[in-house]
Design an enzyme around this catalytic site. Sequence first.
Site, mmCIF file in Angstrom:
data_model
loop_
_atom_site.group_PDB
_atom_site.id
_atom_site.type_symbol
_atom_site.label_atom_id
_atom_site.label_comp_id
_atom_site.label_asym_id
_atom_site.label_seq_id
_atom_site.Cartn_x
_atom_site.Cartn_y
_atom_site.Cartn_z
ATOM 1 N N CYS A 118 -12.284 12.299 54.195
ATOM 2 C CA CYS A 118 -14.156 11.625 53.925
ATOM 3 C C CYS A 118 -14.472 13.031 52.352
ATOM 4 O O CYS A 118 -14.249 13.351 52.001
ATOM 5 C CB CYS A 118 -14.469 12.454 54.845
ATOM 6 S SG CYS A 118 -13.803 11.364 56.241
ATOM 7 N N ASN A 138 -15.691 9.645 49.087
ATOM 8 C CA ASN A 138 -14.418 9.719 50.371
ATOM 9 C C ASN A 138 -13.499 8.934 49.141
ATOM 10 O O ASN A 138 -14.028 8.159 48.146
ATOM 11 C CB ASN A 138 -14.645 8.587 51.338
ATOM 12 C CG ASN A 138 -14.908 7.578 50.666
ATOM 13 O OD1 ASN A 138 -16.101 7.502 49.608
ATOM 14 N ND2 ASN A 138 -15.105 6.072 51.455
ATOM 15 N N CYS A 169 -17.879 12.447 60.717
ATOM 16 C CA CYS A 169 -16.596 11.920 61.247
ATOM 17 C C CYS A 169 -16.253 12.669 62.614
ATOM 18 O O CYS A 169 -17.114 14.162 62.155
ATOM 19 C CB CYS A 169 -15.042 11.261 60.935
ATOM 20 S SG CYS A 169 -14.732 12.479 60.021
ATOM 21 N N GLU A 189 -10.061 7.149 49.359
ATOM 22 C CA GLU A 189 -8.839 6.482 50.351
ATOM 23 C C GLU A 189 -7.314 5.765 50.414
ATOM 24 O O GLU A 189 -7.391 6.398 48.616
ATOM 25 C CB GLU A 189 -9.944 4.968 50.522
ATOM 26 C CG GLU A 189 -11.593 5.854 51.274
ATOM 27 C CD GLU A 189 -11.496 3.929 51.793
ATOM 28 O OE1 GLU A 189 -11.084 3.017 51.194
ATOM 29 O OE2 GLU A 189 -12.504 3.974 52.669
ATOM 30 N N CYS A 205 -14.291 15.937 59.996
ATOM 31 C CA CYS A 205 -14.859 16.635 59.575
ATOM 32 C C CYS A 205 -16.129 17.759 60.136
ATOM 33 O O CYS A 205 -16.513 18.081 59.173
ATOM 34 C CB CYS A 205 -16.260 15.847 58.619
ATOM 35 S SG CYS A 205 -15.034 14.623 57.388
ATOM 36 N N GLU A 240 -17.156 14.486 53.263
ATOM 37 C CA GLU A 240 -17.835 15.547 53.586
ATOM 38 C C GLU A 240 -16.920 16.828 53.083
ATOM 39 O O GLU A 240 -16.790 17.717 52.383
ATOM 40 C CB GLU A 240 -17.847 15.736 54.587
ATOM 41 C CG GLU A 240 -19.242 14.940 55.330
ATOM 42 C CD GLU A 240 -19.197 13.100 55.239
ATOM 43 O OE1 GLU A 240 -17.703 12.488 55.026
ATOM 44 O OE2 GLU A 240 -19.242 12.751 56.440
HETATM 45 N N1 THU Z 1 -16.601 7.773 55.461
HETATM 46 C C1 THU Z 1 -17.047 9.806 54.943
HETATM 47 O O1 THU Z 1 -16.089 9.599 53.337
HETATM 48 N N2 THU Z 1 -17.286 10.381 55.160
HETATM 49 C C2 THU Z 1 -18.381 10.301 57.042
HETATM 50 O O2 THU Z 1 -19.345 10.471 57.036
HETATM 51 C C3 THU Z 1 -18.170 9.044 57.127
HETATM 52 C C4 THU Z 1 -16.963 7.974 56.676
HETATM 53 C C5 THU Z 1 -15.368 7.189 54.919
HETATM 54 C C6 THU Z 1 -14.015 7.083 55.502
HETATM 55 C C7 THU Z 1 -13.724 5.885 54.404
HETATM 56 O O3 THU Z 1 -13.143 6.177 53.639
HETATM 57 C C8 THU Z 1 -15.238 4.949 54.505
HETATM 58 O O4 THU Z 1 -15.701 6.418 54.524
HETATM 59 C C9 THU Z 1 -14.647 3.909 56.092
HETATM 60 O O5 THU Z 1 -14.747 4.615 57.505
#
Ligand code: THU
Length: 158
Positions: free
Chosen positions: A72, A61, A111, A63, A114, A74
């Site tokens: 994310c 991930n 999420c 940000e 994704c 994925e």
């Molecule tokens: N996130 C992912 O990368 N994958 C998931 O399956 C759930 C959430 C990330 C998004 C954000 O950067 C952090 O996790 C918290 O939500």
Amino acid sequence: MQKTLTINYQEYESEQELNATDRELIAAARKATEGSYSPYSHFSVGAAVKLGSGDIVTGSNQENLAYPSGLCAERVALFTASAQTGKGCEVVALAIAAVDSNGKAAEASPCGACRQVMIEQEQRQGKPLRTLVALDDGRVREYNSAVDLLPFVFDAEL
Ligand code: THU
């Protein structure tokens, strides 16, 4: 009329119940958490996709201060695989692992956005995309198809 929808998935008590290929994919997802840029959530997610060629592509991930601009793990992994391999990229399996701000194993269930991307990858390749989610207690959840993660998916004929 009241209707009921059933979702199929499997859970394994431990990674040891998986075959070596799946264990390797989860290990790659766990390693990929190290590439996470998550100064806002402090939640590091790693994803690893296994391609039809046998190659593994990973993502984590990423940000951003403007929150929706981040992505994310994925989608980073799936889009990287598609971008790098071009037409006909087949994703056989996707593994997801996460660690929280204390470095403890955490569950990252994909999420909705994704899931939408996973299902389009599946439709594009015409073969199921299997998903393995490493849970916080050492168990592993497995979905045989992205369809099981997103019922009533948007599927317009454009
Ligand atoms: N996130 C992912 O990368 N994958 C998931 O399956 C759930 C959430 C990330 C998004 C954000 O950067 C952090 O996790 C918290 O939500």
